[in-house]
Scaffold this motif. Structure first.
Motif, PDB file in Angstrom:
ATOM      1  N   GLY A  70      -1.331  54.795 -14.036  1.00 48.04           N
ATOM      2  CA  GLY A  70      -2.350  54.741 -12.989  1.00 48.04           C
ATOM      3  C   GLY A  70      -3.764  54.572 -13.501  1.00 48.04           C
ATOM      4  O   GLY A  70      -4.686  54.361 -12.705  1.00 48.04           O
ATOM      5  N   CYS A  71      -3.979  54.659 -14.821  1.00 48.77           N
ATOM      6  CA  CYS A  71      -5.326  54.437 -15.364  1.00 48.77           C
ATOM      7  C   CYS A  71      -5.703  52.965 -15.183  1.00 48.77           C
ATOM      8  O   CYS A  71      -4.919  52.072 -15.498  1.00 48.77           O
ATOM      9  N   ARG A  72      -6.903  52.714 -14.718  1.00 52.33           N
ATOM     10  CA  ARG A  72      -7.351  51.339 -14.541  1.00 52.33           C
ATOM     11  C   ARG A  72      -7.909  50.755 -15.830  1.00 52.33           C
ATOM     12  O   ARG A  72      -7.904  49.534 -16.018  1.00 52.33           O
ATOM     13  N   VAL A  73      -8.389  51.636 -16.713  1.00 50.14           N
ATOM     14  CA  VAL A  73      -8.900  51.202 -18.011  1.00 50.14           C
ATOM     15  C   VAL A  73      -8.404  52.176 -19.075  1.00 50.14           C
ATOM     16  O   VAL A  73      -8.405  53.388 -18.854  1.00 50.14           O
ATOM     17  N   VAL A  74      -7.972  51.642 -20.207  1.00 45.25           N
ATOM     18  CA  VAL A  74      -7.626  52.465 -21.365  1.00 45.25           C
ATOM     19  C   VAL A  74      -8.461  51.980 -22.547  1.00 45.25           C
ATOM     20  O   VAL A  74      -8.442  50.784 -22.881  1.00 45.25           O
ATOM     21  N   VAL A  75      -9.196  52.900 -23.152  1.00 42.52           N
ATOM     22  CA  VAL A  75     -10.051  52.594 -24.297  1.00 42.52           C
ATOM     23  C   VAL A  75      -9.308  52.970 -25.571  1.00 42.52           C
ATOM     24  O   VAL A  75      -8.787  54.082 -25.689  1.00 42.52           O
ATOM     25  N   ILE A  76      -9.270  52.058 -26.529  1.00 39.36           N
ATOM     26  CA  ILE A  76      -8.562  52.301 -27.788  1.00 39.36           C
ATOM     27  C   ILE A  76      -9.572  52.493 -28.908  1.00 39.36           C
ATOM     28  O   ILE A  76     -10.289  51.562 -29.294  1.00 39.36           O
ATOM     29  N   ARG A 242     -17.647  50.969 -16.802  1.00 38.48           N
ATOM     30  CA  ARG A 242     -18.247  50.952 -15.458  1.00 38.48           C
ATOM     31  C   ARG A 242     -18.240  49.541 -14.872  1.00 38.48           C
ATOM     32  O   ARG A 242     -17.932  49.352 -13.690  1.00 38.48           O
ATOM     33  N   VAL A 243     -18.578  48.549 -15.673  1.00 40.88           N
ATOM     34  CA  VAL A 243     -18.572  47.160 -15.208  1.00 40.88           C
ATOM     35  C   VAL A 243     -17.193  46.779 -14.677  1.00 40.88           C
ATOM     36  O   VAL A 243     -17.058  46.120 -13.641  1.00 40.88           O
ATOM     37  N   ILE A 244     -16.142  47.214 -15.386  1.00 37.37           N
ATOM     38  CA  ILE A 244     -14.770  46.898 -14.969  1.00 37.37           C
ATOM     39  C   ILE A 244     -14.410  47.653 -13.692  1.00 37.37           C
ATOM     40  O   ILE A 244     -13.934  47.052 -12.716  1.00 37.37           O
ATOM     41  N   LEU A 245     -14.643  48.961 -13.679  1.00 38.61           N
ATOM     42  CA  LEU A 245     -14.243  49.773 -12.527  1.00 38.61           C
ATOM     43  C   LEU A 245     -14.964  49.349 -11.245  1.00 38.61           C
ATOM     44  O   LEU A 245     -14.385  49.386 -10.160  1.00 38.61           O
ATOM     45  N   GLU A 246     -16.229  48.957 -11.387  1.00 39.89           N
ATOM     46  CA  GLU A 246     -17.021  48.581 -10.215  1.00 39.89           C
ATOM     47  C   GLU A 246     -16.962  47.089  -9.917  1.00 39.89           C
ATOM     48  O   GLU A 246     -17.636  46.619  -9.002  1.00 39.89           O
ATOM     49  N   ASP A 247     -16.160  46.355 -10.675  1.00 40.85           N
ATOM     50  CA  ASP A 247     -16.020  44.911 -10.471  1.00 40.85           C
ATOM     51  C   ASP A 247     -17.392  44.243 -10.405  1.00 40.85           C
ATOM     52  O   ASP A 247     -17.666  43.423  -9.530  1.00 40.85           O
ATOM     53  N   GLN A 248     -18.243  44.576 -11.376  1.00 41.50           N
ATOM     54  CA  GLN A 248     -19.637  44.126 -11.328  1.00 41.50           C
ATOM     55  C   GLN A 248     -19.814  42.640 -11.598  1.00 41.50           C
ATOM     56  O   GLN A 248     -20.834  42.067 -11.242  1.00 41.50           O
ATOM     57  N   LYS A 249     -18.856  42.046 -12.285  1.00 42.88           N
ATOM     58  CA  LYS A 249     -18.974  40.637 -12.679  1.00 42.88           C
ATOM     59  C   LYS A 249     -20.247  40.402 -13.499  1.00 42.88           C
ATOM     60  O   LYS A 249     -20.980  39.425 -13.317  1.00 42.88           O
ATOM     61  N   SER A 250     -20.480  41.316 -14.413  1.00 46.49           N
ATOM     62  CA  SER A 250     -21.620  41.209 -15.328  1.00 46.49           C
ATOM     63  C   SER A 250     -21.272  40.260 -16.471  1.00 46.49           C
ATOM     64  O   SER A 250     -20.105  40.130 -16.858  1.00 46.49           O
ATOM     65  N   VAL A 251     -22.295  39.609 -17.015  1.00 45.00           N
ATOM     66  CA  VAL A 251     -22.108  38.721 -18.162  1.00 45.00           C
ATOM     67  C   VAL A 251     -22.405  39.525 -19.424  1.00 45.00           C
ATOM     68  O   VAL A 251     -23.530  39.979 -19.630  1.00 45.00           O
ATOM     69  N   LEU A 252     -21.365  39.709 -20.264  1.00 47.58           N
ATOM     70  CA  LEU A 252     -21.470  40.556 -21.447  1.00 47.58           C
ATOM     71  C   LEU A 252     -20.901  39.834 -22.668  1.00 47.58           C
ATOM     72  O   LEU A 252     -19.926  39.087 -22.548  1.00 47.58           O
ATOM     73  N   PRO A 253     -21.459  40.091 -23.858  1.00 40.26           N
ATOM     74  CA  PRO A 253     -20.926  39.473 -25.079  1.00 40.26           C
ATOM     75  C   PRO A 253     -19.745  40.288 -25.624  1.00 40.26           C
ATOM     76  O   PRO A 253     -19.894  41.104 -26.534  1.00 40.26           O
ATOM     77  N   VAL A 254     -18.581  40.072 -25.038  1.00 42.12           N
ATOM     78  CA  VAL A 254     -17.385  40.823 -25.421  1.00 42.12           C
ATOM     79  C   VAL A 254     -16.484  39.962 -26.301  1.00 42.12           C
ATOM     80  O   VAL A 254     -16.553  38.737 -26.292  1.00 42.12           O
ATOM     81  N   VAL A 275     -17.318  39.680 -16.617  1.00 45.79           N
ATOM     82  CA  VAL A 275     -16.344  40.761 -16.692  1.00 45.79           C
ATOM     83  C   VAL A 275     -16.290  41.490 -15.353  1.00 45.79           C
ATOM     84  O   VAL A 275     -17.339  41.828 -14.778  1.00 45.79           O
ATOM     85  N   GLY A 276     -15.060  41.719 -14.874  1.00 47.18           N
ATOM     86  CA  GLY A 276     -14.869  42.423 -13.606  1.00 47.18           C
ATOM     87  C   GLY A 276     -13.624  43.272 -13.630  1.00 47.18           C
ATOM     88  O   GLY A 276     -13.119  43.623 -14.702  1.00 47.18           O
ATOM     89  N   ARG A 277     -13.084  43.581 -12.466  1.00 45.69           N
ATOM     90  CA  ARG A 277     -11.985  44.535 -12.364  1.00 45.69           C
ATOM     91  C   ARG A 277     -10.720  44.082 -13.090  1.00 45.69           C
ATOM     92  O   ARG A 277      -9.908  44.911 -13.506  1.00 45.69           O
ATOM     93  N   ASP A 278     -10.539  42.784 -13.260  1.00 45.52           N
ATOM     94  CA  ASP A 278      -9.348  42.278 -13.941  1.00 45.52           C
ATOM     95  C   ASP A 278      -9.620  41.896 -15.385  1.00 45.52           C
ATOM     96  O   ASP A 278      -8.832  41.180 -16.008  1.00 45.52           O
ATOM     97  N   GLY A 279     -10.743  42.357 -15.921  1.00 46.53           N
ATOM     98  CA  GLY A 279     -11.094  42.035 -17.290  1.00 46.53           C
ATOM     99  C   GLY A 279     -12.009  40.829 -17.358  1.00 46.53           C
ATOM    100  O   GLY A 279     -12.913  40.669 -16.539  1.00 46.53           O
ATOM    101  N   VAL A 280     -11.759  39.961 -18.325  1.00 46.07           N
ATOM    102  CA  VAL A 280     -12.594  38.771 -18.499  1.00 46.07           C
ATOM    103  C   VAL A 280     -12.198  37.712 -17.483  1.00 46.07           C
ATOM    104  O   VAL A 280     -11.023  37.375 -17.348  1.00 46.07           O
ATOM    105  N   GLU A 281     -13.176  37.199 -16.754  1.00 42.20           N
ATOM    106  CA  GLU A 281     -12.900  36.168 -15.755  1.00 42.20           C
ATOM    107  C   GLU A 281     -13.155  34.771 -16.295  1.00 42.20           C
ATOM    108  O   GLU A 281     -12.322  33.886 -16.155  1.00 42.20           O
TER     109      GLU A 281
END
Length: 324
Positions: A70-76, A242-254, A275-281
């Motif tokens: 059920g976790c929406r994001v997992v950080v490794i 936060r960008v992922i959880l909030e589906d911000q669609k921010s432009v980030l250097p990932v 970047v949004g709720r489904d990861g990289v768009e």
């Protein structure tokens, strides 16, 4: 505050800094901490929970992979440390084996989660996780040069006497020695710093190259003084989550596989992406100068050389925190 759950695998210096930033900013409603040292994870969870009266209600628990359901994001933030006499390739191969174990367990217990890889070397291990996980590559993201870009903007803000949030400039490529500063598209208040005066200062190539050298060497300088880096990368992780959880669609250097952008594919490095709720768009590649384009190609080759010698096998499968 989001009601979403976020998992963190590896609760050493970086994992704890990320957990603290997520907790303090109430970015997730529930945090799940995993580590092979279960008592350490339990202690960190207890310590954070005791701050709820000051921050607000955020559930923090130590758990196992099943608790990541059920976790929406997992950080490794997990990996193995270098052994005496071990070379870099041996270390990479052992970390790849650790990631094989993590990938299998995450595919079973949290198949829908977006994975955020923070373990170094982050570009190599993001590539490894994309290859090992059954989820789409777009749902496996490395923190990449987000930290380098933050350092770059902070020092440029100091140099020009402006708030770093008003600086728009990127570091691309490897999170490491071959990273590439994009001077040609760096702006402050919409003014390109390479050919326009900003706040009474003109572009001084010598001074700004020295500034970039401080950015590139920042991790070495910090580690020399305190032994590790953790607080700024913890903030980077929290921001990305936060960008992922909030589906911000921010432009980030990932760190992602550019899939042909700039002629680079089959490995991960940093390019600006939505970047949004489904990861990289989608990537949003800026136009590069000839020097920048050559630098990015060279950075890709550095990573490709490391990947070429890797295998995934052997190792003891132990998971512990590695420094950033």
């Amino acid at each position: 505050m989001s009601n979403s759950a976020v998992g963190i695998i590896g609760v050493g210096n970086v994992g704890v800094a990320a957990a603290y930033a997520l907790f303090q900013r109430q970015i997730a409603g529930r945090l799940v901490l995993l580590d092979t040292d279960t008592r350490r994870a339990e202690g960190e969870a207890m310590d954070l929970m005791h701050g709820q009266a000051l921050v607000g209600r955020v559930s923090v628990q130590a758990g196992d992979y099943a608790d990541l359901a059920g976790c929406r994001v997992v950080v490794i933030c997990a990996g193995v440390n270098q052994k005496p006499g071990e070379n870099r390739l041996d270390l990479l191969n052992r970390n790849a084996e650790v990631f094989r174990e993590i990938a299998g367990r995450l595919d079973r217990h949290a198949p829908e989660a977006v994975l955020v890889v923070a373990t170094n070397p982050v570009d190599i291990l993001t590539t490894v996780m994309q290859r090992l996980s059954s989820r789409p590559a777009s749902r496996v993201i490395g923190t990449g040069t987000m930290l380098d870009t933050s350092r770059f903007r902070a020092l440029l803000g100091e140099h020009y006497g402006v708030n770093p949030r008003s600086v728009h400039a990127y570091i691309l490529g490897e999170h490491g020695d071959s990273e590439v500063p994009l001077w040609s598209s760096a702006t402050i208040g919409g003014r390109r710093i390479v050919d326009q005066e900003v706040n009474g200062r003109r572009f001084d190539e010598t001074a700004l190259q020295a500034l970039f050298e401080r950015v590139r060497g920042a991790a070495y300088d910090i580690i020399d003084r305190k032994g590790y880096t953790n607080t700024a990368i913890g903030l980077v992780i929290a921001y990305l989550v936060r960008v992922i959880l909030e589906d911000q669609k921010s432009v980030l250097p990932v760190s992602v596989d550019p899939a042909g952008v700039y002629g680079i594919s089959d490995l991960c490095l940093s390019v600006p992406c939505v970047v949004g709720r489904d990861g990289v768009e989608t990537p949003v590649p800026p136009q590069l100068s000839e020097t920048e384009a050559r630098g990015l190609s060279a950075s890709a080759e550095v990573l490709r050389t490391s990947l070429a010698g890797m295998t995934i096998g052997g190792g003891d499968g132990g998971v512990s925190e590695t420094s950033k």
